[in-house]
Design a protein around this motif. Structure first.
Motif, PDB file in Angstrom:
ATOM      1  N   GLY A 127     -22.065-124.447 -46.505  1.00 13.76           N
ATOM      2  CA  GLY A 127     -23.312-124.060 -47.157  1.00 13.76           C
ATOM      3  C   GLY A 127     -23.478-122.565 -47.336  1.00 13.76           C
ATOM      4  N   ASN A 128     -22.419-121.798 -47.162  1.00 14.38           N
ATOM      5  CA  ASN A 128     -22.503-120.344 -47.172  1.00 14.38           C
ATOM      6  C   ASN A 128     -21.329-119.799 -47.982  1.00 14.38           C
ATOM      7  OD1 ASN A 128     -23.091-117.642 -46.301  1.00 14.38           O
ATOM      8  ND2 ASN A 128     -23.904-118.520 -44.400  1.00 14.38           N
ATOM      9  N   MET A 129     -21.373-118.490 -48.292  1.00 14.12           N
ATOM     10  CA  MET A 129     -20.198-117.904 -48.953  1.00 14.12           C
ATOM     11  C   MET A 129     -19.041-117.816 -47.963  1.00 14.12           C
ATOM     12  SD  MET A 129     -20.672-113.779 -49.396  1.00 14.12           S
ATOM     13  CE  MET A 129     -22.395-113.467 -49.051  1.00 14.12           C
ATOM     14  N   ALA A 130     -17.823-117.746 -48.499  1.00 16.69           N
ATOM     15  CA  ALA A 130     -16.626-117.699 -47.655  1.00 16.69           C
ATOM     16  C   ALA A 130     -16.502-116.331 -46.970  1.00 16.69           C
ATOM     17  CB  ALA A 130     -15.392-117.971 -48.515  1.00 16.69           C
ATOM     18  N   ALA A 131     -15.950-116.345 -45.765  1.00 18.78           N
ATOM     19  CA  ALA A 131     -15.837-115.128 -44.950  1.00 18.78           C
ATOM     20  C   ALA A 131     -15.099-113.980 -45.656  1.00 18.78           C
ATOM     21  CB  ALA A 131     -15.156-115.458 -43.626  1.00 18.78           C
ATOM     22  N   PRO A 132     -14.013-114.233 -46.405  1.00 17.21           N
ATOM     23  CA  PRO A 132     -13.330-113.095 -47.038  1.00 17.21           C
ATOM     24  C   PRO A 132     -14.221-112.299 -47.979  1.00 17.21           C
ATOM     25  CG  PRO A 132     -11.906-115.009 -47.011  1.00 17.21           C
ATOM     26  CD  PRO A 132     -13.259-115.483 -46.581  1.00 17.21           C
ATOM     27  N   LEU A 133     -15.086-113.005 -48.715  1.00 16.64           N
ATOM     28  CA  LEU A 133     -15.981-112.297 -49.631  1.00 16.64           C
ATOM     29  C   LEU A 133     -17.045-111.534 -48.838  1.00 16.64           C
ATOM     30  CD1 LEU A 133     -16.322-111.892 -52.672  1.00 16.64           C
ATOM     31  CD2 LEU A 133     -18.031-113.703 -52.627  1.00 16.64           C
ATOM     32  N   LYS A 134     -17.575-112.178 -47.808  1.00 16.69           N
ATOM     33  CA  LYS A 134     -18.579-111.522 -46.952  1.00 16.69           C
ATOM     34  C   LYS A 134     -17.981-110.287 -46.285  1.00 16.69           C
ATOM     35  CE  LYS A 134     -22.553-111.665 -44.519  1.00 16.69           C
ATOM     36  NZ  LYS A 134     -22.336-110.673 -43.489  1.00 16.69           N
ATOM     37  N   TYR A 135     -16.711-110.395 -45.878  1.00 14.00           N
ATOM     38  CA  TYR A 135     -16.023-109.280 -45.220  1.00 14.00           C
ATOM     39  C   TYR A 135     -15.941-108.085 -46.174  1.00 14.00           C
ATOM     40  CZ  TYR A 135     -12.420-106.908 -42.467  1.00 14.00           C
ATOM     41  OH  TYR A 135     -11.716-105.990 -41.720  1.00 14.00           O
ATOM     42  N   PHE A 136     -15.609-108.380 -47.437  1.00 11.65           N
ATOM     43  CA  PHE A 136     -15.535-107.296 -48.429  1.00 11.65           C
ATOM     44  C   PHE A 136     -16.919-106.672 -48.621  1.00 11.65           C
ATOM     45  CE2 PHE A 136     -15.729-105.468 -52.651  1.00 11.65           C
ATOM     46  CZ  PHE A 136     -14.548-104.745 -52.730  1.00 11.65           C
ATOM     47  N   ILE A 137     -17.932-107.517 -48.760  1.00 12.08           N
ATOM     48  CA  ILE A 137     -19.285-107.001 -49.009  1.00 12.08           C
ATOM     49  C   ILE A 137     -19.768-106.164 -47.823  1.00 12.08           C
ATOM     50  CG2 ILE A 137     -21.704-107.706 -49.320  1.00 12.08           C
ATOM     51  CD1 ILE A 137     -20.619-110.142 -50.859  1.00 12.08           C
ATOM     52  N   ASP A 138     -19.378-106.572 -46.628  1.00 17.56           N
ATOM     53  CA  ASP A 138     -19.809-105.827 -45.439  1.00 17.56           C
ATOM     54  C   ASP A 138     -19.192-104.428 -45.374  1.00 17.56           C
ATOM     55  OD1 ASP A 138     -21.395-107.900 -44.716  1.00 17.56           O
ATOM     56  OD2 ASP A 138     -20.249-108.509 -42.947  1.00 17.56           O
ATOM     57  N   ALA A 139     -18.231-104.162 -46.233  1.00 22.80           N
ATOM     58  CA  ALA A 139     -17.604-102.826 -46.259  1.00 22.80           C
ATOM     59  C   ALA A 139     -18.163-101.962 -47.391  1.00 22.80           C
ATOM     60  CB  ALA A 139     -16.093-102.967 -46.395  1.00 22.80           C
ATOM     61  N   THR A 140     -19.333-102.344 -47.932  1.00 20.68           N
ATOM     62  CA  THR A 140     -19.863-101.618 -49.095  1.00 20.68           C
ATOM     63  C   THR A 140     -21.015-100.683 -48.737  1.00 20.68           C
ATOM     64  OG1 THR A 140     -21.370-103.451 -49.670  1.00 20.68           O
ATOM     65  CG2 THR A 140     -19.189-103.476 -50.695  1.00 20.68           C
ATOM     66  N   SER A 141     -21.142-100.307 -47.476  1.00 20.94           N
ATOM     67  CA  SER A 141     -22.273 -99.453 -47.062  1.00 20.94           C
ATOM     68  C   SER A 141     -22.303 -98.130 -47.815  1.00 20.94           C
ATOM     69  CB  SER A 141     -22.199 -99.144 -45.567  1.00 20.94           C
ATOM     70  OG  SER A 141     -22.169-100.332 -44.851  1.00 20.94           O
ATOM     71  N   ALA A 142     -21.130 -97.571 -48.112  1.00 20.32           N
ATOM     72  CA  ALA A 142     -21.103 -96.278 -48.808  1.00 20.32           C
ATOM     73  C   ALA A 142     -21.768 -96.412 -50.180  1.00 20.32           C
ATOM     74  CB  ALA A 142     -19.669 -95.786 -48.959  1.00 20.32           C
ATOM     75  N   LEU A 143     -21.551 -97.527 -50.840  1.00 19.29           N
ATOM     76  CA  LEU A 143     -22.174 -97.739 -52.151  1.00 19.29           C
ATOM     77  C   LEU A 143     -23.679 -97.915 -51.999  1.00 19.29           C
ATOM     78  CD1 LEU A 143     -19.682-100.151 -53.976  1.00 19.29           C
ATOM     79  CD2 LEU A 143     -19.556 -97.710 -53.606  1.00 19.29           C
ATOM     80  N   TRP A 144     -24.080 -98.591 -50.941  1.00 15.71           N
ATOM     81  CA  TRP A 144     -25.508 -98.798 -50.668  1.00 15.71           C
ATOM     82  C   TRP A 144     -26.189 -97.446 -50.407  1.00 15.71           C
ATOM     83  CZ3 TRP A 144     -28.146 -97.975 -45.955  1.00 15.71           C
ATOM     84  CH2 TRP A 144     -29.453 -98.472 -45.918  1.00 15.71           C
ATOM     85  N   LEU A 160     -26.763-113.964 -53.230  1.00 18.01           N
ATOM     86  CA  LEU A 160     -27.864-113.179 -53.814  1.00 18.01           C
ATOM     87  C   LEU A 160     -28.393-112.129 -52.833  1.00 18.01           C
ATOM     88  CD1 LEU A 160     -30.605-112.753 -55.492  1.00 18.01           C
ATOM     89  CD2 LEU A 160     -31.342-114.906 -54.497  1.00 18.01           C
ATOM     90  N   LEU A 161     -28.422-112.470 -51.539  1.00 13.81           N
ATOM     91  CA  LEU A 161     -29.084-111.589 -50.565  1.00 13.81           C
ATOM     92  C   LEU A 161     -28.497-110.170 -50.531  1.00 13.81           C
ATOM     93  CD1 LEU A 161     -29.649-114.161 -47.663  1.00 13.81           C
ATOM     94  CD2 LEU A 161     -31.272-113.415 -49.411  1.00 13.81           C
ATOM     95  N   PRO A 162     -27.185-110.012 -50.333  1.00 15.41           N
ATOM     96  CA  PRO A 162     -26.674-108.630 -50.314  1.00 15.41           C
ATOM     97  C   PRO A 162     -26.842-107.922 -51.659  1.00 15.41           C
ATOM     98  CG  PRO A 162     -24.861-110.224 -50.203  1.00 15.41           C
ATOM     99  CD  PRO A 162     -26.124-110.995 -50.041  1.00 15.41           C
ATOM    100  N   LEU A 163     -26.843-108.685 -52.756  1.00 15.71           N
ATOM    101  CA  LEU A 163     -27.022-108.059 -54.068  1.00 15.71           C
ATOM    102  C   LEU A 163     -28.408-107.436 -54.173  1.00 15.71           C
ATOM    103  CD1 LEU A 163     -25.335-110.843 -56.269  1.00 15.71           C
ATOM    104  CD2 LEU A 163     -24.313-108.768 -55.332  1.00 15.71           C
ATOM    105  N   LEU A 164     -29.402-108.121 -53.632  1.00 20.09           N
ATOM    106  CA  LEU A 164     -30.763-107.566 -53.634  1.00 20.09           C
ATOM    107  C   LEU A 164     -30.840-106.322 -52.761  1.00 20.09           C
ATOM    108  CD1 LEU A 164     -33.034-110.753 -53.483  1.00 20.09           C
ATOM    109  CD2 LEU A 164     -32.463-109.350 -55.469  1.00 20.09           C
ATOM    110  N   HIS A 165     -30.151-106.351 -51.628  1.00 18.89           N
ATOM    111  CA  HIS A 165     -30.148-105.156 -50.763  1.00 18.89           C
ATOM    112  C   HIS A 165     -29.539-103.953 -51.478  1.00 18.89           C
ATOM    113  CE1 HIS A 165     -31.500-106.407 -46.663  1.00 18.89           C
ATOM    114  NE2 HIS A 165     -31.431-107.571 -47.282  1.00 18.89           N
ATOM    115  N   HIS A 166     -28.610-104.232 -52.362  1.00 17.14           N
ATOM    116  CA  HIS A 166     -27.976-103.148 -53.136  1.00 17.14           C
ATOM    117  C   HIS A 166     -28.849-102.722 -54.328  1.00 17.14           C
ATOM    118  CE1 HIS A 166     -24.054-102.092 -51.508  1.00 17.14           C
ATOM    119  NE2 HIS A 166     -23.835-103.358 -51.211  1.00 17.14           N
ATOM    120  N   GLY A 167     -29.999-103.366 -54.523  1.00 17.06           N
ATOM    121  CA  GLY A 167     -30.889-102.977 -55.629  1.00 17.06           C
ATOM    122  C   GLY A 167     -30.460-103.522 -56.971  1.00 17.06           C
TER     123      GLY A 167
END
Ligand SMILES: Cc1cc2nc3c(=O)[nH]c(=O)nc-3n(C[C@H](O)[C@H](O)[C@H](O)COP(=O)(O)O)c2cc1C
Length: 207
Positions: free
Chosen positions: A85-102, A133-140
């Motif tokens: 019921g959730n996104m796959a870990a590899p994609l989440k892992y990549f997104i979790d490395a996007t703090s610099a963009l945030w 959708l959730l991390p996308l909203l955090h990124h504005g």
């Protein structure tokens, strides 16, 4: 002066190919618009060990995404198989490395969407789409699902949701995209491309 076209980044993970088929059909929707390109990128599997064991370049399909692919995109489509019921870990892992963009607001006011594939019809497509959708909203980012003006949404007996395109791949992962699923994910790519071009103009005028 800009010497390259703006692009929609289609960033997906796919183990058995169903999400990849969706990504390619979404790319066709993007490419049906003039003045914008589709850029397909994937992410590597993650491992519980500390050492990387996969080659730098995947054996087939899209190459791995770099942060700059995300930084400079005009729009983003995120795709993942449903995992409990959730996104796959590899994609989440990549997104979790996007703090610099945030931190730099690199994705603010850019349009985004999501798509997913499941084995079963009621196996959590909507929750997976919402998890992306959730991390996308955090990124504005400006999230765009699928409008009911896409009439396949009303009639589909397979995938397709207002939160984004979806596909029911079956228990053996061997079902090709149904015609309605294919039309919906194509429409999603086309819509995202139009929104990306409009928001490129909007951001330029605001500068
Ligand atoms: C660990 C794991 C968890 C899964 N969880 C779900 C699930 O919650 N619901 C579902 O319908 N399918 C689930 N599946 C099946 C995949 O979502 C499905 O096979 C999908 O189409 C695979 O996409 P792919 O071909 O792009 O890898 C799961 C598969 C794995 C390996």
């Amino acid at each position: 002066m800009r010497d390259t076209l703006p692009y929609v980044l289609i960033l997906y993970y796919s183990r058995h190919g169903a999400t990849r088929s969706m990504a390619e059909q979404l790319a066709a929707g993007v490419e049906s618009c003039t003045g914008i390109e589709a850029r397909l990128r994937t992410v590597p599997p993650v491992s519980p060990t500390c050492e990387a064991v996969d080659p730098d370049i995947p054996a087939e399909g899209a190459v791995y995404a770099e942060l700059d692919d995300l930084r400079h995109c005009a729009g983003l489509a995120l795709g993942s198989p449903t995992r409990f019921g959730n996104m796959a870990a590899p994609l989440k892992y990549f997104i979790d490395a996007t703090s610099a963009l945030w931190l730099n607001g690199a994705l603010v006011d850019k349009p985004a969407t999501a798509f997913t594939s499941t084995s079963s019809l009621h196996g959590g497509q909507e929750t997976t789409l919402v998890s992306m959708l959730l991390p996308l909203l955090h990124h504005g980012m400006v999230y765009a699902g699928l409008p009911y003006s896409e009439t396949d949404l009303m009639t589909t007996a397979a995938g397709g949701t207002p939160y984004g395109a979806s596909h029911v791949a079956g228990q053996r992962s061997d079902r090709p995209l149904a015609d309605s699923e294919s039309r919906l994910v194509h429409a999603q790519g086309k819509r995202l491309a139009h929104l990306a071009l409009a928001l490129v103009r909007m951001r330029a005028e605001a500068r």
